[in-house]
Design a protein around this motif. Structure first.
Motif, mmCIF file in Angstrom:
data_model
loop_
_atom_site.group_PDB
_atom_site.id
_atom_site.type_symbol
_atom_site.label_atom_id
_atom_site.label_comp_id
_atom_site.label_asym_id
_atom_site.label_seq_id
_atom_site.Cartn_x
_atom_site.Cartn_y
_atom_site.Cartn_z
ATOM 1 N N THR A 118 1.107 -1.017 -0.245
ATOM 2 C CA THR A 118 0.068 -0.101 0.242
ATOM 3 C C THR A 118 1.191 1.064 0.145
ATOM 4 O O THR A 118 2.170 1.861 0.794
ATOM 5 N N ILE A 119 0.339 1.898 0.029
ATOM 6 C CA ILE A 119 1.090 3.268 -0.896
ATOM 7 C C ILE A 119 1.021 4.141 0.909
ATOM 8 O O ILE A 119 -0.388 4.274 1.010
ATOM 9 N N THR A 120 1.826 5.095 1.410
ATOM 10 C CA THR A 120 2.197 4.631 2.383
ATOM 11 C C THR A 120 2.980 6.575 2.809
ATOM 12 O O THR A 120 2.348 6.750 3.767
ATOM 13 N N SER A 121 3.656 6.749 2.048
ATOM 14 C CA SER A 121 3.585 8.189 1.472
ATOM 15 C C SER A 121 4.230 9.075 -0.516
ATOM 16 O O SER A 121 4.082 7.976 -0.572
ATOM 17 N N THR A 122 4.521 10.110 -0.435
ATOM 18 C CA THR A 122 5.250 10.641 -1.280
ATOM 19 C C THR A 122 6.113 11.667 -1.525
ATOM 20 O O THR A 122 6.667 11.142 -0.518
ATOM 21 N N GLN A 151 3.129 1.674 -10.864
ATOM 22 C CA GLN A 151 3.057 2.770 -9.122
ATOM 23 C C GLN A 151 4.277 3.112 -9.493
ATOM 24 O O GLN A 151 4.884 4.425 -8.889
ATOM 25 N N LEU A 152 4.863 1.605 -9.840
ATOM 26 C CA LEU A 152 6.534 2.534 -9.835
ATOM 27 C C LEU A 152 6.754 3.061 -10.440
ATOM 28 O O LEU A 152 8.017 3.957 -10.186
ATOM 29 N N SER A 153 6.310 2.411 -11.812
ATOM 30 C CA SER A 153 7.110 4.304 -12.593
ATOM 31 C C SER A 153 6.326 5.332 -13.113
ATOM 32 O O SER A 153 6.898 6.301 -13.077
ATOM 33 N N GLU A 154 5.000 5.817 -11.929
ATOM 34 C CA GLU A 154 5.363 7.065 -11.127
ATOM 35 C C GLU A 154 5.814 7.316 -10.582
ATOM 36 O O GLU A 154 6.016 8.479 -10.669
ATOM 37 N N PHE A 155 5.819 6.682 -9.343
ATOM 38 C CA PHE A 155 6.673 7.124 -8.597
ATOM 39 C C PHE A 155 8.152 7.439 -9.129
ATOM 40 O O PHE A 155 8.932 8.423 -8.658
ATOM 41 N N ALA A 156 8.615 7.083 -9.963
ATOM 42 C CA ALA A 156 10.370 6.878 -10.200
ATOM 43 C C ALA A 156 9.898 8.325 -11.062
ATOM 44 O O ALA A 156 11.012 8.545 -11.043
ATOM 45 N N ALA A 157 9.457 8.371 -11.613
ATOM 46 C CA ALA A 157 9.551 9.657 -13.172
ATOM 47 C C ALA A 157 9.624 10.562 -11.811
ATOM 48 O O ALA A 157 10.136 11.745 -12.288
ATOM 49 N N GLN A 158 8.278 10.609 -10.731
ATOM 50 C CA GLN A 158 8.884 12.347 -10.235
ATOM 51 C C GLN A 158 9.535 12.217 -9.427
ATOM 52 O O GLN A 158 10.041 13.118 -8.465
ATOM 53 N N ALA A 159 9.756 10.911 -8.195
ATOM 54 C CA ALA A 159 11.524 11.269 -7.647
ATOM 55 C C ALA A 159 12.602 11.413 -8.566
ATOM 56 O O ALA A 159 13.625 12.728 -8.075
ATOM 57 N N LYS A 160 12.732 10.707 -9.869
ATOM 58 C CA LYS A 160 13.839 11.592 -10.449
ATOM 59 C C LYS A 160 13.449 12.786 -11.323
ATOM 60 O O LYS A 160 14.593 13.932 -10.870
#
Length: 312
Positions: A118-122, A151-160
């Motif tokens: 589950t996603i728990t933070s941003t 989800q990982l693809s989206e988080f990775a793009a945001q993080a980078k």
């Protein structure tokens, strides 16, 4: 900056300066700083398996501040945890250890055999807390893996885009695979490659066994005589699956384990060209003095300086 770190950063030349700076912060920190090897302390187990199973062996570890201080004192490269643990201690330790915010977790209260975090933070929270990167788990054996990949693809793009490193816990857990397959060498290589393809900078996987489980894979391993019996050969094969060693692959310490077995695994990781270990329960479930001695021995192995036990 040492040449080994410069070389590793060159593998990520497509990334923006923020990402590469934060990777450099991890690679240059702690007692292994500059060697190209990593030792990361992850403390997400309280969420994953519960506080009693995680911290009862060493009650000091219930306190989030314990892990910050231990990571600093022991010379870890970075400390990774969910948002609650980081928020509870970061103000006391600002800038003293690179932090990785674990952005998703799975709890053991749910029923059934399927695996889904589950996603728990941003990413925004990672920036607010001064983290160098985010952590994210995928379960490649789960029927829900496609959702996790997205989800990982989206988080990775945001993080980078925000200049943060992406650390992926890549595990083949799920009802699609039997437990024996979770550590098989072919499955581990596959799950390593998937994480790299989705954009991980650092990939955490299980230490592999010599089993080859997939039928089609068995034929290929036999045809090309890929060696998997020796632990160092297995590590070399896993690293090869991460873009021929151009992505950082580190190996999980797993549940509380015999010290000599952990050290033997570290020697195989070093010999096979692995980039280090991510050691949670095997450090914080030991009393601090014993844990410090173990971490010192691991550091000596990765620095190729096994001589004698460090004084505390």
């Amino acid at each position: 900056m040492k040449e080994r770190v410069r070389e590793i950063l060159s593998w990520y030349a497509n990334e923006n300066p923020g990402v590469r700076t934060n990777l450099a912060r991890i690679l240059n920190h702690g007692k292994l700083g500059g060697t190209g090897k990593l030792l990361i302390l992850p403390v997400d187990q309280g969420f994953e398996i519960g506080p009693v199973r995680s911290f009862a062996p060493n009650p000091e570890a219930y306190d989030p501040r314990y892990h910050f201080q231990f990571a600093i004192d022991a010379g870890f490269s970075a400390y990774a945890a969910p948002i609650g643990f980081l928020e509870a201690g970061v103000s006391d330790y600002c800038g003293e250890i690179p932090l990785i915010l674990k952005c998703n977790s799975m709890d053991s209260l749910q029923s059934g055999n399927e695996f889904k975090s589950t996603i728990t933070s941003t990413v925004e929270s990672a920036l607010r807390l001064g983290c160098v990167g985010i952590g994210f788990t995928i379960y490649t054996g789960s029927t829900l893996r496609s959702e996790m990949y997205e989800q990982l693809s989206e988080f990775a793009a945001q993080a980078k885009a925000a200049g943060l490193a992406v650390v992926v816990w890549s595990y083949p857990f799920g009802i699609n695979l039997e437990r024996e397959e979770w550590r098989s060498v072919d499955t581990t290589a596959y799950t390593t490659h998937i994480a790299a393809q989705i954009g991980a900078h650092i990939i955490k996987v299980l230490f592999p066994t010599s089993r080859v489980e997939q039928t089609a894979a068995k034929e290929t391993y036999q045809q090309y005589q890929i060696p998997v019996e020796d632990p160092a050969d297995r590590i070399r094969h896993i690293v090869q699956a991460a873009f021929n060693g151009r992505r950082l692959v580190i190996f999980s310490g797993g549940p509380f384990n015999d010290e000599e077995q952990l050290l033997a695994q570290a020697r195989a990781i070093r010999a096979g060209g692995g980039f280090g270990s991510i050691i949670g329960r095997n450090s914080f479930q030991r009393k601090k003095e014993d844990a410090q001695k173990l971490i010192n021995r691991l550091i000596d192995i990765y620095a190729d300086e096994e001589k004698h036990e460090h004084p505390l």
